[in-house]
Design a protein around this motif. Structure first.
Motif, mmCIF file in Angstrom:
data_model
loop_
_atom_site.group_PDB
_atom_site.id
_atom_site.type_symbol
_atom_site.label_atom_id
_atom_site.label_comp_id
_atom_site.label_asym_id
_atom_site.label_seq_id
_atom_site.Cartn_x
_atom_site.Cartn_y
_atom_site.Cartn_z
ATOM 1 N N PHE A 120 -6.733 -41.225 27.510
ATOM 2 C CA PHE A 120 -6.203 -41.000 26.169
ATOM 3 C C PHE A 120 -5.295 -42.141 25.714
ATOM 4 O O PHE A 120 -4.972 -42.257 24.543
ATOM 5 C CB PHE A 120 -5.444 -39.664 26.103
ATOM 6 C CG PHE A 120 -6.356 -38.487 25.917
ATOM 7 C CD1 PHE A 120 -6.823 -38.151 24.660
ATOM 8 C CD2 PHE A 120 -6.764 -37.735 27.001
ATOM 9 C CE1 PHE A 120 -7.678 -37.083 24.492
ATOM 10 C CE2 PHE A 120 -7.625 -36.655 26.841
ATOM 11 C CZ PHE A 120 -8.087 -36.323 25.579
ATOM 12 N N THR B 265 -4.211 -45.855 17.345
ATOM 13 C CA THR B 265 -4.835 -44.671 16.760
ATOM 14 C C THR B 265 -5.945 -45.050 15.790
ATOM 15 O O THR B 265 -6.912 -44.306 15.640
ATOM 16 C CB THR B 265 -3.816 -43.815 15.977
ATOM 17 O OG1 THR B 265 -2.961 -44.682 15.278
ATOM 18 C CG2 THR B 265 -3.036 -42.919 16.895
ATOM 19 N N LEU C 232 -9.833 -43.333 17.959
ATOM 20 C CA LEU C 232 -10.671 -42.193 17.595
ATOM 21 C C LEU C 232 -12.104 -42.635 17.376
ATOM 22 O O LEU C 232 -13.045 -41.980 17.792
ATOM 23 C CB LEU C 232 -10.100 -41.498 16.362
ATOM 24 C CG LEU C 232 -8.879 -40.633 16.694
ATOM 25 C CD1 LEU C 232 -8.108 -40.256 15.452
ATOM 26 C CD2 LEU C 232 -9.282 -39.386 17.450
ATOM 27 N N PHE D 7 -13.563 -42.924 20.788
ATOM 28 C CA PHE D 7 -13.966 -41.630 21.350
ATOM 29 C C PHE D 7 -15.304 -41.200 20.769
ATOM 30 O O PHE D 7 -16.182 -40.712 21.473
ATOM 31 C CB PHE D 7 -12.928 -40.555 21.039
ATOM 32 C CG PHE D 7 -11.708 -40.622 21.905
ATOM 33 C CD1 PHE D 7 -11.809 -41.003 23.234
ATOM 34 C CD2 PHE D 7 -10.463 -40.290 21.404
ATOM 35 C CE1 PHE D 7 -10.680 -41.057 24.037
ATOM 36 C CE2 PHE D 7 -9.338 -40.343 22.196
ATOM 37 C CZ PHE D 7 -9.445 -40.728 23.508
ATOM 38 N N THR E 61 -13.347 -42.226 7.341
ATOM 39 C CA THR E 61 -12.961 -41.677 8.647
ATOM 40 C C THR E 61 -13.509 -40.265 8.824
ATOM 41 O O THR E 61 -13.942 -39.900 9.908
ATOM 42 C CB THR E 61 -11.427 -41.654 8.806
ATOM 43 O OG1 THR E 61 -10.860 -41.258 7.581
ATOM 44 C CG2 THR E 61 -10.897 -42.982 9.227
ATOM 45 N N VAL E 62 -13.497 -39.495 7.737
ATOM 46 C CA VAL E 62 -14.044 -38.136 7.819
ATOM 47 C C VAL E 62 -15.488 -38.202 8.294
ATOM 48 O O VAL E 62 -15.924 -37.424 9.141
ATOM 49 C CB VAL E 62 -13.966 -37.431 6.452
ATOM 50 C CG1 VAL E 62 -14.724 -36.121 6.491
ATOM 51 C CG2 VAL E 62 -12.517 -37.177 6.073
ATOM 52 N N TYR F 229 -15.660 -38.751 12.073
ATOM 53 C CA TYR F 229 -15.346 -37.559 12.868
ATOM 54 C C TYR F 229 -16.452 -36.533 12.735
ATOM 55 O O TYR F 229 -16.777 -35.835 13.696
ATOM 56 C CB TYR F 229 -14.012 -36.944 12.438
ATOM 57 C CG TYR F 229 -12.891 -37.915 12.531
ATOM 58 C CD1 TYR F 229 -12.785 -38.755 13.626
ATOM 59 C CD2 TYR F 229 -11.948 -38.041 11.524
ATOM 60 C CE1 TYR F 229 -11.780 -39.683 13.717
ATOM 61 C CE2 TYR F 229 -10.932 -38.958 11.611
ATOM 62 C CZ TYR F 229 -10.852 -39.783 12.702
ATOM 63 O OH TYR F 229 -9.863 -40.690 12.793
ATOM 64 N N ALA F 230 -17.024 -36.473 11.534
ATOM 65 C CA ALA F 230 -18.137 -35.539 11.341
ATOM 66 C C ALA F 230 -19.288 -35.908 12.270
ATOM 67 O O ALA F 230 -19.947 -35.037 12.833
ATOM 68 C CB ALA F 230 -18.577 -35.540 9.882
ATOM 69 N N TYR G 262 -18.968 -37.311 15.204
ATOM 70 C CA TYR G 262 -18.600 -36.850 16.540
ATOM 71 C C TYR G 262 -18.916 -35.367 16.683
ATOM 72 O O TYR G 262 -19.564 -34.951 17.640
ATOM 73 C CB TYR G 262 -17.115 -37.075 16.820
ATOM 74 C CG TYR G 262 -16.682 -36.457 18.134
ATOM 75 C CD1 TYR G 262 -16.929 -37.111 19.336
ATOM 76 C CD2 TYR G 262 -16.068 -35.213 18.182
ATOM 77 C CE1 TYR G 262 -16.583 -36.539 20.536
ATOM 78 C CE2 TYR G 262 -15.714 -34.636 19.389
ATOM 79 C CZ TYR G 262 -15.965 -35.305 20.563
ATOM 80 O OH TYR G 262 -15.622 -34.733 21.749
ATOM 81 N N LEU G 263 -18.435 -34.572 15.722
ATOM 82 C CA LEU G 263 -18.628 -33.132 15.830
ATOM 83 C C LEU G 263 -20.119 -32.820 15.826
ATOM 84 O O LEU G 263 -20.599 -32.016 16.626
ATOM 85 C CB LEU G 263 -17.899 -32.416 14.691
ATOM 86 C CG LEU G 263 -16.375 -32.585 14.728
ATOM 87 C CD1 LEU G 263 -15.723 -31.916 13.525
ATOM 88 C CD2 LEU G 263 -15.793 -32.025 16.017
#
Lengths: 344, 290
Positions: free
Chosen positions: B41, B223, B227, B230, B268-269, B272-273, B275-276
Motif C-alpha cells: 500500500f 496518491t 490508485l 492498483f 478518474t471515475v 475506478y469504474a 477496476y470495479l
C-alpha cells in the motif's frame, strides 16, 4: 462474584465521570478534544463491526460519513427539514448505498476488497466534488442558529449539548457491539473472519452476514456524519468524503485492537488527543507529525502485536493470571478468566 | 489532417506515453504481489520518495535526472530490501489484517514524514537535459514524456528478460509459484523475497526519476498514481508482469481519451469504474491465473 461487583462499580463510576465531564472541565479546547475522542470512538466502533468482527477491511467508510453529513445538511438547508430527521434519512441512504457497494464487493476477499473500497470512496469524492446542486467542491455552509434549542441540533452557547449527543451515540453503539458479541450473528462474523470457507460449509450465508455487518456499520457512520456537520457547520467533499476519514476510522480500531469492544475506544482516546495537541502546538510545518507517529505505531503493532493495545493488555493480564495460579489458590485464576471475559 | 483529428491523435499519443509509465509502476507492484501475495500500500509513497530523491540531487548538487536515475533506482532497491528485512518478513505468515496494515502504516508514515521534512509545497525540477518538445507529423510530444515512456519500456523489458531468461529470474518465478517446493529445490526463498522487494522498488525508483522531470513533486503525489497502479495491476491480473504492462497502457489511453471525449473531471471515475468492473466480471484480470 466479588470481581463482577467491582467491575459494575467501575462501570458506574466511569459513566458518571463521563456524564459530568463538561462540569469539571470548562476549557473549550479540552471540551472539543473530548467531543472528538467520543466521536472517533463511535466511528472506530462502527468500522470495527465490519473490519474487526467480520474481518472485511474497508478503506471507503468516508462514503457513509459523507452521505450522512450531506443528506441531513441538504435536507436542512434546502427544505428546512430538521437535522434530527435528516440524520435518520442519511442513515437510510448510507444503508442503501452499503448494500449496493457490498453486494458485489463481498465476492472479493482481502486485499481485493480493500482496494475496491478505496476505489468506491474516490468515486464518491469525485462525484460530490462535481455535483453543483450540493455545492460542488466548495461544499455547504450551515446557517448558525442561536438560542440552543435541542430541536435545531445546534448548541452555540451550551457546547456540551454536542457532547451529550455524541455520548448517547457512543452508548448506543457500545450496547449494539456488546449484544453482537453475545449473539449468533457475532459468532457468525468471527467465523467468517477466521475461515470463510469453513463458515460457509457450516451453512452460514456469508454474504448475507457480511452485508448485515456493513449495513449496521454504515448506519452508525452516517449518523456521526450528520453529527459532524452540525458540530462543524461546514461540509465539503474534501473534508467529509476524504480518504483520510476512512483511514482514521481504521487506524483508531487497529491501534486499540480490532474485533474488541474496548479497542476502538482506547484507540481513539490515545490517537485523537495526540492528533489535537500536535495540531495545535506544532501547527504549521510539523502538521503531519502525529501521523508520522501513527504510521510508526501501526507498523510496530502489526509486526509485533496485531491485536492492538487490547492485545498487549490481554497478554499482560494472562501473565498476571498465570502468576496468580502459582502463588494463590486456583479460584483466583478462574476469577481472572471471568474478568477477561467481561472486559473483552 | 483536420484539427479535430490532430487533437485526437495528440491526446492518444500522450495517453500511450503516460501509459508506459503506469506500466512500469504496475510491474513493480505486481512483482511483489506475485511473489508473496502482499499488496504494497506504500507503493505511491515509494514513488514519492524516488521523485524527491531526484529533485534533491538536482537542486542540491545539480545532477541531471538523466544521470541520477540509476542512483535513485539503486537507492530504492536498497530501501526495498530494508523494508522487507525490517517489516515484511515478520508478517509473511501473519493474519491478513496484519499484512494489510503493515504496508498501510508504512504509507501513513512515509507520506507524513515527507510532509514534516519537506513541507506541502509543490516543487518542480526546472530545465533539464530533457526539456523541450519535438514535432512529429503535426503532433507535439514533450521530450521528458517521450524519454519517460522510453525509459519505462526499456526497464520493463529488462525486468521481463531477467525473469524469463536468467537463473535468478527463474528462481524468483519458482518462489512465486510455490515457496515450499522452491525451498526444497534449494532456492533461498528468503533472498528471493528480498529480491522481489528490491526489484519492485527499483522499478518504482526508475519511474519516479522519469516522472520527476515533468511532474510536480509533493508529499501526496503518490496518491495520484497509486490508485491507477492498483487498477492496472488488477486489470492485468494480480502477479502478471505482461498483464500489468498491457493494462498500464490501456489505462493511460482510457484516462486521456475519457478526459477528451467526456469530461476531464471524471476521468478518474472512469478508471475506478474499470477496476470495479474488472474485479467483478473477471476477478483474475486479463492475463492473471487463479
Amino acid at each position: 462474584m466479588q470481581r463482577i461487583r467491582w467491575q459494575l462499580l467501575v462501570l458506574v463510576l466511569v459513566v458518571l465521570l463521563l456524564l459530568a465531564f463538561p462540569f469539571y472541565v470548562a476549557q473549550p479546547f479540552l471540551q472539543r478534544t473530548m467531543i472528538l475522542v467520543v466521536m472517533w470512538s463511535v466511528l472506530g466502533l462502527a468500522w470495527n463491526i465490519l473490519g474487526g468482527y467480520a474481518g472485511q477491511v474497508s478503506f471507503g467508510h468516508a462514503i457513509f460519513f459523507g452521505l450522512g453529513a450531506y443528506t441531513s445538511t441538504y435536507l436542512f438547508t434546502e427544505w428546512g427539514i430538521s437535522p434530527w430527521l435528516g440524520m435518520f434519512v442519511g442513515a437510510g441512504v448510507a444503508v442503501l448505498v452499503s448494500i449496493v457497494i457490498g453486494w458485489p464487493s463481498f465476492r472479493l476477499v482481502g486485499h481485493y476488497f480493500a482496494i475496491a473500497t478505496i476505489a468506491a470512496g474516490e468515486i464518491f469524492a469525485v462525484i460530490f466534488r462535481n455535483w453543483k446542486a450540493v455545492g460542488g467542491a466548495v461544499g455547504i455552509y450551515l446557517p448558525i442558529i442561536r438560542g440552543d434549542r435541542l430541536i435545531d441540533y445546534q448548541f452555540q452557547e451550551f457546547k456540551a449539548g454536542y457532547y451529550y449527543i455524541i455520548l448517547a451515540m457512543l452508548a448506543l453503539i457500545v450496547l449494539v457491539t456488546y449484544r453482537l458479541e453475545r449473539t449468533r450473528m457475532g459468532y457468525y462474523l468471527k467465523a467468517i473472519r477466521e475461515d470463510s470457507e469453513a463458515a460457509r460449509s457450516l451453512g452460514i450465508n456469508i454474504t448475507r452476514y457480511k452485508l448485515y455487518a456493513m449495513m449496521i456499520s454504515a448506519a452508525f457512520t452516517a449518523i456521526v456524519g450528520t453529527f459532524y456537520a452540525q458540530f462543524v457547520l461546514y461540509i465539503s467533499p474534501n473534508t467529509v468524503f476524504a480518504l483520510a476519514i476512512s483511514i482514521q476510522m481504521a487506524l483508531v480500531a487497529i491501534l486499540g485492537g480490532t474485533g474488541t469492544l474496548l479497542g476502538p475506544i482506547i484507540g481513539a482516546a490515545v490517537l485523537i488527543p495526540m492528533a489535537e495537541y500536535t495540531r495545535v502546538y506544532l501547527a504549521g510545518r510539523a502538521g503531519g507529525l502525529h501521523l508520522v507517529v501513527y504510521g510508526l505505531l501501526i507498523m510496530l503493532i502489526s509486526v509485533y502485536q496485531p491485536a492492538g493495545l487490547m492485545g498487549i493488555y490481554r497478554e499482560w493480564q494472562h501473565k498476571r493470571a498465570a502468576r496468580g495460579m502459582v502463588n494463590d489458590s486456583l479460584p483466583v485464576a478462574t476469577a481472572e478468566g471471568g474478568a477477561d471475559d467481561a472486559v473483552a | 489532417m483536420s484539427p479535430e483529428l490532430v487533437l485526437f491523435l495528440q491526446t492518444l499519443v500522450s495517453g500511450i506515453l503516460i501509459g508506459f509509465v503506469f506500466s512500469l509502476l504496475s510491474v513493480g507492484l505486481t512483482l511483489i504481489f506475485g511473489v508473496m501475495d502482499i499488496v504494497n500500500f506504500a507503493h505511491g509513497e515509494h514513488l514519492m520518495l524516488a521523485m524527491y530523491a531526484t529533485f534533491w540531487m538536482w537542486t542540491l548538487w545539480g545532477i541531471d535526472p538523466l544521470f541520477s536515475l540509476p542512483v535513485v533506482a539503486l537507492l530504492l532497491f536498497i530501501l526495498g530490501v530494508i523494508t522487507y528485512r525490517l517489516l515484511i518478513r515478520y508478517v509473511l505468515d501473519a493474519p491478513m489484517l496484519a499484512q494489510i496494515f503493515v504496508t498501510f502504516g508504512l504509507m501513513v508514515f512515509l507520506r507524513n514524514l515527507a510532509q514534516v521534512l519537506w513541507s506541502e509545497d509543490y516543487r518542480r525540477i526546472g530545465d533539464t537535459l530533457l526539456s523541450g518538445r519535438i514535432e512529429l507529423f503535426g503532433i507535439f510530444i514533450g521530450r521528458p514524456q517521450l524519454f519517460a515512456s522510453l525509459g519505462a519500456v526499456i526497464t520493463t523489458g529488462l525486468l521481463y528478460f531477467f525473469l524469463k531468461r536468467t537463473r535468478t529470474g527463474w528462481a524468483l518465478e519458482a518462489t512465486a509459484e510455490d515457496k515450499e517446493v522452491a525451498g526444497l529445490m534449494g532456492i533461498n526463498t528468503e533472498r528471493m523475497f528480498a529480491l522481489a522487494w528490491g526489484l519492485g522498488l527499483a522499478s518504482v525508483g526508475v519511474a519516479g526519476a522519469l516522472l520527476a522531470t515533468f511532474n510536480p513533486i509533493f508529499p501526496e503525489v503518490g496518491t495520484v498514481f497509486v490508485l491507477v497502479t492498483f487498477v492496472a495491476v488488477a486489470l492485468g491480473g494480480f502477479g502478471s508482469v505482461p498483464g500489468a504492462f498491457i493494462a498500464g497502457i490501456i489505462i493511460g489511453i482510457v484516462q486521456v481519451l475519457g478526459g477528451f471525449l467526456w469530461e476531464p473531471r471524471f476521468k478518474t471515475v472512469l478508471i475506478y469504474a474499470i477496476y470495479l468492473g474488472v474485479v467483478f466480471i473477471r476477478p483474475q484480470g486479463l492475463l492473471g491465473r487463479r
